[in-house]
Design a protein around this motif. Structure first.
Motif, PDB file in Angstrom:
ATOM      1  N   VAL A   1      -7.859   3.965  -8.607  1.00  0.00           N
ATOM      2  CA  VAL A   1      -6.606   3.213  -8.618  1.00  0.00           C
ATOM      3  C   VAL A   1      -5.800   3.537  -7.360  1.00  0.00           C
ATOM      4  O   VAL A   1      -5.195   2.667  -6.737  1.00  0.00           O
ATOM      5  N   TYR A   2      -5.805   4.829  -6.967  1.00  0.00           N
ATOM      6  CA  TYR A   2      -5.191   5.180  -5.686  1.00  0.00           C
ATOM      7  C   TYR A   2      -5.870   4.397  -4.564  1.00  0.00           C
ATOM      8  O   TYR A   2      -5.211   3.866  -3.660  1.00  0.00           O
TER       9      TYR A   2
ATOM     10  N   MET B   1      -7.352   1.638  -4.678  1.00  0.00           N
ATOM     11  CA  MET B   1      -6.945   0.242  -4.721  1.00  0.00           C
ATOM     12  C   MET B   1      -5.619   0.054  -4.000  1.00  0.00           C
ATOM     13  O   MET B   1      -5.433  -0.893  -3.236  1.00  0.00           O
ATOM     14  N   ALA B   2      -4.696   0.987  -4.234  1.00  0.00           N
ATOM     15  CA  ALA B   2      -3.401   0.884  -3.563  1.00  0.00           C
ATOM     16  C   ALA B   2      -3.585   0.973  -2.048  1.00  0.00           C
ATOM     17  O   ALA B   2      -2.947   0.237  -1.283  1.00  0.00           O
TER      18      ALA B   2
ATOM     19  N   GLY C   1      -4.896  -2.123  -0.870  1.00  0.00           N
ATOM     20  CA  GLY C   1      -3.823  -3.109  -0.887  1.00  0.00           C
ATOM     21  C   GLY C   1      -3.017  -3.030   0.388  1.00  0.00           C
ATOM     22  O   GLY C   1      -2.676  -4.052   1.003  1.00  0.00           O
ATOM     23  N   LEU C   2      -2.730  -1.801   0.799  1.00  0.00           N
ATOM     24  CA  LEU C   2      -1.989  -1.607   2.038  1.00  0.00           C
ATOM     25  C   LEU C   2      -2.784  -2.172   3.210  1.00  0.00           C
ATOM     26  O   LEU C   2      -2.244  -2.873   4.081  1.00  0.00           O
TER      27      LEU C   2
END
Lengths: 80, 496
Positions: free
Chosen positions: B411-412, B414-415, B418-419
């Motif tokens: 999940v990290y 993914m963030a 995303g960035l």
């Protein structure tokens, strides 16, 4: 705007690990709607966030059998 | 014959039918809403399929694909904004028709045309798939490497206007997929010494971050702008067969255009729909009617963009080369479920392929039914505020990233992706080639290294095979043509 979203995401993941899915997700949604989008209808936001979080939990965890983070400090629904 | 009957039985089992229906409706809804693309729908639906067997999982994904290619027309007609890029050409006459009070006719016509195009390309696909796979079965690692390289070069080169940016994106995708333990020797790469990075990057996690997160940010940023005006005619679920008399030839030609465009790796829905629209206008008896609400201007692009689907599946299933970004995502989905598209797929999993055919046909029936029965519900969906949806999507992104490997680290990741996706968007580097690099990277590397193992380290193996040379030549041709046309373009603007 983008910065706020990413900050929120990082905080979300941190919380996810500790508090579990339902609590963290509800918190994320409330934060996103009130802080980022500045929506003031508190009751609506709260109900929407909690309902959606619990709904996701039910659909994914119970119906589809895909486990969601249970949280290490507060394990809401771990035994369910 | 046995296999076919078995496949029909498998594809019409209640669970599979349900998956197809849910997928089709999801695809329709998501692509109807401007600002949410159906690539996003595909990516976000994938976590739902993790717990399913391959056939229902694929049924759901293809349902989303069919629905997604069709739903974009709804907002194109009612709001004048395409729900997905493939529906852009539908806006011209579709919205005009809506303003003349013919929204229901336009919507009904577009669904019929979409189903026609989709089924047409499905038939073509069924006919060609086995021939191409029979040819490709003789490919060894050197040939497959050259083929995958060609596929990568076309999407990076042809799909985007800037060759350099496309290649940067593609290489970035390749680099991302090297993170982790090397498959053959177990050497850690780009792991920075952490244990978590040793498991590498999960394709879906990266896709969610790169595609969905920037979209969410954009939707948030657009909050507060006035909502677009929706045509308020009482929309009815019509299937206006009589209005389409005389247009079947046009639909056939548009479907041919779409199938061919889909089959060429690197081109997809948007290009097909514009080509079809242009063709329709040129060969029409009243070209001046186009743009004012001529039904041919709705029917042609919609048939074409759905025909892209079957066309794109031909290289994807028979060779493992995705024909457009959406097919690349589906390819990723197949890989996640343990199916390796390519010539072997037809040998080992023929039942899946046939079940797929049936699934696609079923999804068209579902879509037609939804159109007739549910179009009013649709219109209501368009009125849901986008930012609420965006928040929900953010949550689904988190769920999807976690569900891939039950890993908070993902999940990290993914963030972070995303960035990355957001930054790429700011420097106008396209994201689709990155996805392609992600999906094709492992195959590319594996084939390369296997080839070298076979040849005991000699690169001559790549030059000894005629097929491989052909694909290398094609790759060079694509790159060369892109360079030439961009140099020409620059000279032209310097003289102007």
């Amino acid at each position: 705007m983008a910065g706020a979203v990413f900050a929120l995401l990082v905080l979300y993941v941190l919380l996810l690990d500790k508090a579990g899915f339902v609590i963290s997700t509800a918190a994320l949604m409330v934060a996103a709607l009130t802080v980022v989008l500045r929506i003031r209808r508190w009751l609506f936001v709260a109900v929407f966030a909690v309902a959606f979080s619990i709904g996701c939990w039910v659909v994914f965890n119970s119906l589809l059998g895909i486990p969601l983070p249970p949280g290490t400090w507060i394990a809401a629904g771990e035994t369910r | 014959m046995d296999v076919v009957l078995q496949a029909i039985a498998a594809a019409t089992a209640p669970g599979v039918l349900a998956a197809t229906t849910v997928g089709a409706i999801t695809g329709l809804l998501v692509s109807a809403i401007p600002g949410l693309t159906f690539s996003m729908a595909l990516i976000l639906v994938m976590p739902f399929t993790f717990a399913m067997d391959p056939i229902p999982a694929i049924a759901m994904l293809f349902g989303v694909y069919s629905g997604g290619m069709t739903g974009g027309a709804v907002s194109a007609v009612l709001i004048g904004i395409p729900g997905t890029p493939s529906a852009a050409a539908t806006v011209f006459d579709g919205y005009a028709m809506a303003r003349k009070g013919e929204a229901s006719v336009a919507l009904g016509a577009s669904v019929i045309a979409s189903a026609f195009g989709g089924l047409f390309s499905l038939v073509v696909m069924m006919l060609l798939l086995e021939q191409i796979a029979a040819l490709a079965i003789r490919f060894g690692p050197a040939e497959i490497f050259a083929l995958v390289l060609f596929g990568l070069s076309t999407i990076c080169g042809l799909a985007e206007r800037s060759l350099v940016r496309g290649f940067v994106a593609g290489v970035l995708g390749l680099m991302i997929m090297t993170i982790g333990l090397d498959e053959i020797d177990g050497v850690g790469r780009l792991t920075f010494g952490t244990v978590q990075l040793q498991q590498g990057v999960h394709m879906l996690v990266a896709m969610i971050g790169l595609f969905a997160v920037p979209q969410v940010i954009e939707t948030f940023a657009g909050h507060g702008r006035p909502a677009p005006e929706i045509v308020t005619e009482d929309v009815r679920g019509l299937l206006p067969w009589s209005r389409l008399r005389g247009y079947w030839g046009l639909m056939t030609r548009a479907s041919i255009i779409g199938t061919i465009v889909g089959a060429v790796p690197g081109t997809g829905g948007p290009i097909a729909s514009f080509l079809a629209y242009d063709h329709a206008r040129r060969f029409s008896r009243h070209p001046e009617a186009y743009g004012q609400g001529e039904i041919g201007g709705v029917v042609a692009p919609e048939a074409a963009n759905n025909a892209v689907m079957g066309g794109a599946l031909i290289p994807m299933l028979s060779l493992g080369i995705p024909g457009d970004p959406a097919t690349a995502i589906i390819l990723g989905g197949l890989l996640i479920h343990g199916l390796q598209p390519g010539p072997l797929l037809l040998q080992t999993n023929l039942d899946v392929i046939y079940a797929l055919y049936v699934t696609v046909m079923v999804s068209w029936i579902v879509i037609l039914l939804v159109q007739v029965a549910g179009i009013r519900l649709f219109v209501k969906v368009l009125k849901v505020p986008a930012h609420l949806l965006a928040v929900c999507i953010l949550v689904l992104c988190g769920i999807g990233a976690y569900a891939a490997r039950n890993s908070i680290f993902d999940v990290y990741a993914m963030a972070v992706f995303g960035l990355l996706g957001y930054l790429l968007q700011r420097v106008r580097i396209p994201v689709a080639p990155v996805v392609l690099g992600l999906v094709l990277g492992p195959a590319l590397e594996q084939q390369y290294r296997t080839a070298l193992i076979l040849s005991e380290g000699s690169h001559a193996i790549f030059l000894e095979s005629p097929f491989a040379l052909v694909f290398f030549a094609l790759t060079a041709a694509v790159v060369g043509w892109q360079i030439w046309s961009s140099v020409r373009g620059r000279k032209g603007s310097a003289e102007a």
